[in-house]
Design a protein around this motif. Sequence first.
Motif, PDB file in Angstrom:
ATOM      1  N   CYS A  34       0.829  -1.214   0.000  1.00 60.82           N
ATOM      2  CA  CYS A  34       0.000   0.000   0.000  1.00 60.82           C
ATOM      3  C   CYS A  34       0.859   1.258   0.000  1.00 60.82           C
ATOM      4  O   CYS A  34       0.554   2.225  -0.709  1.00 60.82           O
ATOM      5  N   SER A  35       1.939   1.251   0.761  1.00 55.94           N
ATOM      6  CA  SER A  35       2.837   2.412   0.779  1.00 55.94           C
ATOM      7  C   SER A  35       3.471   2.625  -0.583  1.00 55.94           C
ATOM      8  O   SER A  35       3.580   3.763  -1.051  1.00 55.94           O
ATOM      9  N   LEU A  36       3.892   1.541  -1.233  1.00 55.14           N
ATOM     10  CA  LEU A  36       4.481   1.670  -2.564  1.00 55.14           C
ATOM     11  C   LEU A  36       3.466   2.216  -3.565  1.00 55.14           C
ATOM     12  O   LEU A  36       3.790   3.050  -4.401  1.00 55.14           O
ATOM     13  N   TRP A  37       2.230   1.751  -3.468  1.00 45.60           N
ATOM     14  CA  TRP A  37       1.222   2.228  -4.407  1.00 45.60           C
ATOM     15  C   TRP A  37       0.876   3.685  -4.170  1.00 45.60           C
ATOM     16  O   TRP A  37       0.822   4.490  -5.097  1.00 45.60           O
ATOM     17  N   TYR A  38       0.641   4.061  -2.912  1.00 39.61           N
ATOM     18  CA  TYR A  38       0.237   5.427  -2.619  1.00 39.61           C
ATOM     19  C   TYR A  38       1.343   6.443  -2.841  1.00 39.61           C
ATOM     20  O   TYR A  38       1.096   7.550  -3.278  1.00 39.61           O
ATOM     21  N   CYS A  39       2.561   6.080  -2.518  1.00 41.16           N
ATOM     22  CA  CYS A  39       3.633   7.085  -2.516  1.00 41.16           C
ATOM     23  C   CYS A  39       4.389   7.199  -3.837  1.00 41.16           C
ATOM     24  O   CYS A  39       4.861   8.269  -4.170  1.00 41.16           O
ATOM     25  N   CYS A  40       4.520   6.109  -4.568  1.00 38.15           N
ATOM     26  CA  CYS A  40       5.321   6.238  -5.790  1.00 38.15           C
ATOM     27  C   CYS A  40       4.736   5.493  -6.977  1.00 38.15           C
ATOM     28  O   CYS A  40       5.378   5.437  -8.024  1.00 38.15           O
ATOM     29  N   GLN A  41       3.568   4.913  -6.823  1.00 35.06           N
ATOM     30  CA  GLN A  41       2.928   4.163  -7.898  1.00 35.06           C
ATOM     31  C   GLN A  41       3.850   3.076  -8.468  1.00 35.06           C
ATOM     32  O   GLN A  41       3.843   2.801  -9.653  1.00 35.06           O
ATOM     33  N   CYS A  42       4.662   2.470  -7.578  1.00 35.93           N
ATOM     34  CA  CYS A  42       5.593   1.411  -7.984  1.00 35.93           C
ATOM     35  C   CYS A  42       4.887   0.084  -8.211  1.00 35.93           C
ATOM     36  O   CYS A  42       5.461  -0.839  -8.758  1.00 35.93           O
ATOM     37  N   VAL A  43       3.644  -0.012  -7.759  1.00 34.76           N
ATOM     38  CA  VAL A  43       2.852  -1.234  -7.879  1.00 34.76           C
ATOM     39  C   VAL A  43       1.549  -0.839  -8.556  1.00 34.76           C
ATOM     40  O   VAL A  43       0.941   0.168  -8.196  1.00 34.76           O
ATOM     41  N   SER A  44       1.110  -1.614  -9.544  1.00 38.53           N
ATOM     42  CA  SER A  44      -0.156  -1.291 -10.204  1.00 38.53           C
ATOM     43  C   SER A  44      -1.317  -1.511  -9.247  1.00 38.53           C
ATOM     44  O   SER A  44      -1.246  -2.335  -8.333  1.00 38.53           O
ATOM     45  N   GLU A  45      -2.383  -0.775  -9.471  1.00 39.09           N
ATOM     46  CA  GLU A  45      -3.548  -0.868  -8.590  1.00 39.09           C
ATOM     47  C   GLU A  45      -4.168  -2.266  -8.648  1.00 39.09           C
ATOM     48  O   GLU A  45      -4.584  -2.813  -7.629  1.00 39.09           O
ATOM     49  N   THR A  46      -4.216  -2.859  -9.819  1.00 36.09           N
ATOM     50  CA  THR A  46      -4.776  -4.206  -9.959  1.00 36.09           C
ATOM     51  C   THR A  46      -3.955  -5.216  -9.180  1.00 36.09           C
ATOM     52  O   THR A  46      -4.504  -6.054  -8.448  1.00 36.09           O
ATOM     53  N   LEU A  47      -2.641  -5.143  -9.306  1.00 36.35           N
ATOM     54  CA  LEU A  47      -1.763  -6.054  -8.569  1.00 36.35           C
ATOM     55  C   LEU A  47      -1.921  -5.847  -7.064  1.00 36.35           C
ATOM     56  O   LEU A  47      -1.973  -6.815  -6.304  1.00 36.35           O
TER      57      LEU A  47
END
Length: 153
Positions: A78-91
């Motif tokens: 969640c931190s990776l997604w919220y802060c740097c979009q390093c993880v796709s939302e679907t994943l």
Amino acid sequence: MTAARARTGQVVGTVSSEVTITGHEKICIWATSLIFGSVPVAMIVLGILDYNLCPGDTRLGIYMVTQGATSVAIPILCSLWYCCQCVSETLLIVCCWVIGLFNIGWGITGTVWISESTCKNTDLYAHAFYCTIPMWILFGILALIVCVTMRTV
């Protein structure tokens, strides 16, 4: 890509055009991740340190290490997604559901193992017992967040 700007005009975080995160939101996300990640890290450390305290029954140590390792993955993702979009939302969604369902099943298994433990007078038992209670509370909070989020979508 757009940049979130603080009142001073400085760039605070850059995310996709769909999500804009301000400085206060970023702090809130990191604080939440820290809170939701601290209990699992404690479970990993205590499970490793206390693993041999109950030689006839190693299930409690295995439970604590596994529960902690899988539970700490969700705040990290969640931190990776919220802060740097390093993880796709679907994943992110798929991983959180899979890990969450596994953790509920594993938490039930661990709770049963704790109640059936033969070494109730050890630090391992006490640590397993007192780490499991906050984990169930965190599961409940996460379930409420998911319910509220899905209701607003």
